[in-house]
Each structure stands twice: as structure tokens, then as C-alpha cells.
Write a protein that holds these residues in place. Sequence first.
Motif, mmCIF file in Angstrom:
data_model
loop_
_atom_site.group_PDB
_atom_site.id
_atom_site.type_symbol
_atom_site.label_atom_id
_atom_site.label_comp_id
_atom_site.label_asym_id
_atom_site.label_seq_id
_atom_site.Cartn_x
_atom_site.Cartn_y
_atom_site.Cartn_z
ATOM 1 N N SER A 40 10.839 1.124 -1.036
ATOM 2 C CA SER A 40 9.605 1.889 -0.869
ATOM 3 C C SER A 40 8.378 0.978 -0.792
ATOM 4 O O SER A 40 7.562 1.095 0.122
ATOM 5 C CB SER A 40 9.460 2.877 -2.019
ATOM 6 O OG SER A 40 8.251 3.570 -1.944
ATOM 7 N N CYS A 41 8.247 0.088 -1.758
ATOM 8 C CA CYS A 41 7.058 -0.781 -1.804
ATOM 9 C C CYS A 41 7.059 -1.804 -0.676
ATOM 10 O O CYS A 41 6.000 -2.145 -0.147
ATOM 11 C CB CYS A 41 6.930 -1.444 -3.169
ATOM 12 S SG CYS A 41 6.552 -0.254 -4.488
ATOM 13 N N LYS A 44 5.805 -0.003 2.407
ATOM 14 C CA LYS A 44 4.389 0.359 2.341
ATOM 15 C C LYS A 44 3.454 -0.839 2.375
ATOM 16 O O LYS A 44 2.326 -0.730 2.845
ATOM 17 C CB LYS A 44 4.107 1.147 1.060
ATOM 18 C CG LYS A 44 4.719 2.515 1.060
ATOM 19 C CD LYS A 44 4.482 3.213 -0.263
ATOM 20 C CE LYS A 44 5.192 4.556 -0.276
ATOM 21 N NZ LYS A 44 5.072 5.241 -1.549
ATOM 22 N N CYS A 45 3.897 -1.971 1.850
ATOM 23 C CA CYS A 45 2.969 -3.072 1.606
ATOM 24 C C CYS A 45 3.156 -4.310 2.476
ATOM 25 O O CYS A 45 2.242 -5.130 2.563
ATOM 26 C CB CYS A 45 3.075 -3.501 0.144
ATOM 27 S SG CYS A 45 2.604 -2.202 -1.021
ATOM 28 N N GLU A 59 -1.128 -8.096 0.154
ATOM 29 C CA GLU A 59 0.241 -7.641 -0.075
ATOM 30 C C GLU A 59 0.579 -7.648 -1.562
ATOM 31 O O GLU A 59 1.208 -6.711 -2.070
ATOM 32 C CB GLU A 59 1.222 -8.536 0.682
ATOM 33 C CG GLU A 59 1.144 -8.394 2.188
ATOM 34 C CD GLU A 59 1.915 -9.463 2.923
ATOM 35 O OE1 GLU A 59 2.299 -9.194 4.084
ATOM 36 O OE2 GLU A 59 2.126 -10.575 2.378
ATOM 37 N N CYS A 62 -1.163 -4.715 -3.233
ATOM 38 C CA CYS A 62 -0.487 -3.488 -2.832
ATOM 39 C C CYS A 62 0.824 -3.311 -3.594
ATOM 40 O O CYS A 62 1.122 -2.224 -4.091
ATOM 41 C CB CYS A 62 -0.232 -3.501 -1.322
ATOM 42 S SG CYS A 62 0.591 -2.027 -0.691
ATOM 43 N N ILE A 63 1.601 -4.376 -3.700
ATOM 44 C CA ILE A 63 2.885 -4.293 -4.405
ATOM 45 C C ILE A 63 2.664 -4.008 -5.884
ATOM 46 O O ILE A 63 3.373 -3.184 -6.479
ATOM 47 C CB ILE A 63 3.722 -5.567 -4.176
ATOM 48 C CG1 ILE A 63 4.230 -5.565 -2.737
ATOM 49 C CG2 ILE A 63 4.872 -5.652 -5.161
ATOM 50 C CD1 ILE A 63 4.993 -6.782 -2.336
ATOM 51 N N ARG A 65 0.222 -2.357 -7.265
ATOM 52 C CA ARG A 65 -0.159 -0.946 -7.386
ATOM 53 C C ARG A 65 1.025 -0.028 -7.100
ATOM 54 O O ARG A 65 1.229 0.975 -7.777
ATOM 55 C CB ARG A 65 -1.309 -0.626 -6.434
ATOM 56 C CG ARG A 65 -2.615 -1.237 -6.870
ATOM 57 C CD ARG A 65 -3.718 -0.905 -5.888
ATOM 58 N NE ARG A 65 -4.978 -1.503 -6.331
ATOM 59 C CZ ARG A 65 -6.034 -1.635 -5.569
ATOM 60 N NH1 ARG A 65 -6.013 -1.215 -4.322
ATOM 61 N NH2 ARG A 65 -7.137 -2.188 -6.041
ATOM 62 N N CYS A 66 1.800 -0.366 -6.093
ATOM 63 C CA CYS A 66 2.955 0.442 -5.722
ATOM 64 C C CYS A 66 3.965 0.503 -6.866
ATOM 65 O O CYS A 66 4.458 1.576 -7.206
ATOM 66 C CB CYS A 66 3.606 -0.137 -4.455
ATOM 67 S SG CYS A 66 5.022 0.811 -3.852
ATOM 68 N N LYS A 69 2.558 2.659 -9.721
ATOM 69 C CA LYS A 69 2.630 4.082 -9.384
ATOM 70 C C LYS A 69 4.064 4.583 -9.407
ATOM 71 O O LYS A 69 4.349 5.688 -9.876
ATOM 72 C CB LYS A 69 2.003 4.342 -8.015
ATOM 73 C CG LYS A 69 0.502 4.237 -8.010
ATOM 74 C CD LYS A 69 -0.062 4.491 -6.634
ATOM 75 C CE LYS A 69 -1.569 4.344 -6.615
ATOM 76 N NZ LYS A 69 -2.129 4.589 -5.275
ATOM 77 N N PHE A 70 4.989 3.794 -8.899
ATOM 78 C CA PHE A 70 6.397 4.179 -8.869
ATOM 79 C C PHE A 70 6.893 4.451 -10.286
ATOM 80 O O PHE A 70 7.523 5.478 -10.546
ATOM 81 C CB PHE A 70 7.227 3.073 -8.204
ATOM 82 C CG PHE A 70 8.656 3.438 -7.972
ATOM 83 C CD1 PHE A 70 9.052 3.958 -6.751
ATOM 84 C CD2 PHE A 70 9.617 3.252 -8.956
ATOM 85 C CE1 PHE A 70 10.379 4.290 -6.521
ATOM 86 C CE2 PHE A 70 10.941 3.579 -8.739
ATOM 87 C CZ PHE A 70 11.328 4.096 -7.511
#
Length: 97
Positions: A40-41, A44-45, A59, A62-63, A65-66, A69-70
Motif C-alpha cells: 500500500s505505502c 502511494k509514495c 518519499e 510520505c512513507i 505518514r502512510c 496511518k496504516f
Amino acid sequence: MSFLGRGSAPAAGGINQERVDMATQELDMITDIFNRLVSSCHAKCISPRYAEGDLNKGESVCIDRCVAKFFEVNKKVGEKMQSVGAAAGGNPGGFSL
């Protein structure tokens, strides 16, 4: 007491098979969560066109944060499932069809 039952009454073969099965099931679940997280990450990233060998700052952020959140969503879903299961009177899985 040991994780694999060495401190409790062992089964005939000396290994508590129930605990080994539980540990195997838990490892499978953790592996599944990790694989879904990475997939998923990554999607997205990280651009499918790799320009550099290392992650750039965008990147990496983003990772971070991903992943946060996950795990937050995973935690909330687990808590909700536990509360539904408790409300259902201990029904495994908490759902009735």
C-alpha cells in the motif's frame, strides 16, 4: 514459562503443539499485515520510475505518514472488532450471519 511451553506440562513429544500452532498463526498474520503495508505505502509514495537508489525526502515523509496511518487504522479496526465481539457475547469474530 517459555513461549513454546517449556515451563509448563509438555505434550508427549516435549513440545506444546497448541502454542506452536498459535505462534505460527500469529506470524502469518503479522507477515500479512507487513506485506499489505509495504504494498500500500509503496504504491502511494514511490514513483514506479526509480531515479535514485535512496528515498528522497518527499518519499520518506510520505512513507512515514502512510505507515502511521496504516497502523492507526489497523488499531481502530481491531478495537472496533473487539467491542463488537464483546457486545455479541463473546462470539468469535464478533459477527453473525
